[in-house]
Scaffold this active site. Structure first.
Site, short mmCIF file in Angstrom:
data_model
loop_
_atom_site.label_atom_id
_atom_site.label_comp_id
_atom_site.label_asym_id
_atom_site.label_seq_id
_atom_site.Cartn_x
_atom_site.Cartn_y
_atom_site.Cartn_z
N ALA A 165 0.81 -1.21 0.00
CA ALA A 165 0.00 0.00 0.00
C ALA A 165 0.84 1.26 0.00
CB ALA A 165 -0.93 -0.01 1.21
N SER B 238 4.52 1.07 -1.00
CA SER B 238 5.63 0.94 -1.93
C SER B 238 5.48 -0.35 -2.72
CB SER B 238 6.98 0.95 -1.20
OG SER B 238 7.14 -0.22 -0.41
N GLY B 239 6.17 -0.38 -3.85
CA GLY B 239 6.24 -1.59 -4.66
C GLY B 239 7.69 -2.00 -4.82
N HIS C 5 -3.02 -12.22 -3.88
CA HIS C 5 -3.21 -11.41 -2.68
C HIS C 5 -1.93 -11.53 -1.88
CE1 HIS C 5 -5.50 -10.56 1.32
NE2 HIS C 5 -4.81 -9.52 0.88
N ASP C 6 -1.31 -10.41 -1.54
CA ASP C 6 0.00 -10.47 -0.89
C ASP C 6 -0.03 -11.28 0.40
OD1 ASP C 6 -1.39 -8.53 0.57
OD2 ASP C 6 0.01 -6.91 0.09
N ASN D 257 -8.25 -8.76 10.30
CA ASN D 257 -7.49 -7.58 9.87
C ASN D 257 -7.35 -6.62 11.05
OD1 ASN D 257 -7.83 -8.70 7.31
ND2 ASN D 257 -8.03 -6.72 6.35
N GLY E 179 7.18 -6.93 7.10
CA GLY E 179 8.03 -5.82 7.51
C GLY E 179 8.16 -5.66 9.00
#
Length: 482
Positions: free
Chosen positions: A15, A17-18, A236-237, A296, A402
């Site tokens: 959401a 960075s790529g 979906h990540d 979530n 992360g």
């Protein structure tokens, strides 16, 4: 390089960075390197909050150019959002961002046609105001949807631009609230009653299915030599990240940490009870017939927004200071929709503490400690409830993504859950993406084989629980009134 070692480009879009990562996989080797990273900056237009999908696609092409020759390409991204195409396959405007307020109040209109209980029993997806189902209901009277011939979820849209082939990958489709998790097919009855045309969606495809070859124009743009296959991964990540949880056996929970925290269990069948719905757990589809049973939680978004408000201070030093702040002085509900929108996050957290009668955090270190304590508490609550609702006890919590780089958060999560936490890998979504591509090429076996390869080859850190569990129960009671 050995003939049995292959290279795969994993496009992993988050959401904020790529990145394009290159995974090199052999029978007993797994290496991941970053070829290119680029920002993902939403744009506020007069129409609302939009994704800069053209900028993302340019970042993908730049990344493939930097990656060099690869044996396959796969794309994963965040869920629920989509692009609309006309009859010629052209994009009808930039995709709407899930934080755009157009879905405010839409859920109540949907529930008037299909009750929330019935909707959950049919789809197993937790309520979130931005679910694709609500987005489509909100878009019903807009010209773009009226002129659309095709709807492609974000990773499927970029895959289409790379290969020219359209499909709807299943793990991401399961987040739309339009899939039946028992049949792993569309929930035709629900869609019909809500006036949603499932013909807008391209045919479903599974992780590992072929998704075409890089188009000649893409080869020319990136300097790659064809043919280069595009492979459908767990697009979906979170599906890709859970595939890269280095677990042994079934008795584990996972937390995929990043902008969001996704905390839950991997199951063989969905949990569709009313109690599960009331607890706001979702049943999303994973690899090899699995179900991602999870909740979530707002995640590191809270801290990311505070860092932005503070002018991006050095995170390491801030975390050291936060570690010195007394634990559990103030906590907030990290799943509260009040924190969903961007802007003024430190003030909103302070206000939540003031309203609940707790000490108000003032300094950046105090606010940061409040956020991390609150996230650990939310992780504890989600994992405890998931075990109870699914009747699946666990012995260990795997933290991937992360947040594994945040040692304080990992330790606090172990303390809160009263269970050991195994942290790593940080780039779990990219690893899962690569492993699915490697499976397709016969280098990796089933889901368990991929996890064992990860365990053998990747650095993992173990955190043992410490401290007084009663303090976490007391902090939770402050939020729940229990």
């Amino acid at each position: 390089m050995s003939a049995r070692v292959k290279s795969y480009a994993a496009v992993d879009l988050g959401a904020s960075s790529g990145r394009v990562m290159v995974g090199r996989v052999g029978p007993d080797s797994l290496e991941l390197t970053e070829a290119h990273r680029f920002p993902n900056r939403p744009v506020r237009t007069p129409e609302g909050l939009r994704w800069d999908v053209l900028g993302l696609y340019a970042g993908v092409l730049d990344g493939l150019r930097a990656a060099g020759q690869v044996d396959s390409v796969g794309i994963d991204s965040w869920a629920v959002d989509y692009g609309l195409l006309d009859a010629d396959g052209a994009l009808l405007g930039n995709p709407v961002h899930y934080r755009d307020p157009r879905t405010d109040g839409v859920a109540e209109k949907v529930w008037a046609a299909v009750g929330a209980e019935e909707l959950y029993a049919a789809t197993g997806v937790q309520y979130a105001p931005f679910n694709t189902l609500y987005q489509l209901t909100a878009a019903r009277h807009f010209a773009q949807l009226a002129h659309a011939e095709r709807l492609l979820l974000i990773p499927d849209l970029l895959t289409y631009w790379l290969s020219g082939e359209q499909g709807t990958e299943l793990t991401n489709a399961s987040t739309t609230q339009l899939i039946d998790p028992r049949t792993r097919d569309w929930s035709y009855g629900i869609a019909s009653r809500l006036g949603i045309d499932l013909g807008l969606f391209a045919p479903l495809r599974q992780p590992g299915d072929p998704a075409g070859l890089l188009r000649a124009e893409v080869l020319e743009e990136t300097g790659l030599t064809g043919p280069v296959p595009v492979t459908a991964v767990g697009s979906h990540d979170t599906a890709s990240a859970v595939a890269a949880v280095p677990a042994d056996g079934e008795r584990f929970a996972y937390i995929c940490t990043g902008t969001w925290s996704l905390a839950g269990l991997e199951l063989d069948a969905p949990v569709l009870t009313e109690e599960s719905r009331a607890a706001n757990f979702t049943n999303e589809l994973g690899l090899d017939g699995t179900v991602r049973y999870l909740r979530n939680i707002m995640g590191l978004w809270l801290l990311q927004e505070c860092l932005r408000a503070w002018g991006e201070p050095e995170l390491g030093a801030l975390l050291l200071e936060a570690g010195k702040v007394p634990a559990l002085r103030s906590v907030v509900d990290a799943g509260d929709a009040a924190f969903l929108a961007p802007g003024r996050m430190p003030e909103r957290i302070a206000e939540a503490c003031r309203t609940s009668g707790q000490p108000v955090p003032a300094s950046p270190a105090e606010v940061t400690r409040c956020i991390l304590d609150s996230l650990a508490l939310a992780h504890r609550r989600a994992i405890d409830e998931a075990q109870r609702l699914a009747d699946r006890p666990v012995d260990v919590v795997h933290v991937v993504g992360g947040g594994t780089r945040n040692a304080l958060l990992c330790q606090l999560t172990a303390d809160a859950c009263g269970l050991p936490v195994v942290a790593g890998p940080a780039e779990a979504a990219a690893f899962g993406n690569v492993l699915v591509q490697a499976r397709t090429h016969g280098l990796v076996g089933d889901l368990g084989d991929g996890r064992r390869l990860l365990t053998r080859t990747q650095p993992l850190t173990r955190y043992e629980p410490r401290g007084d569990a009663a303090r976490w129960r007391e902090a939770e009671a402050r939020l729940t009134g229990g």
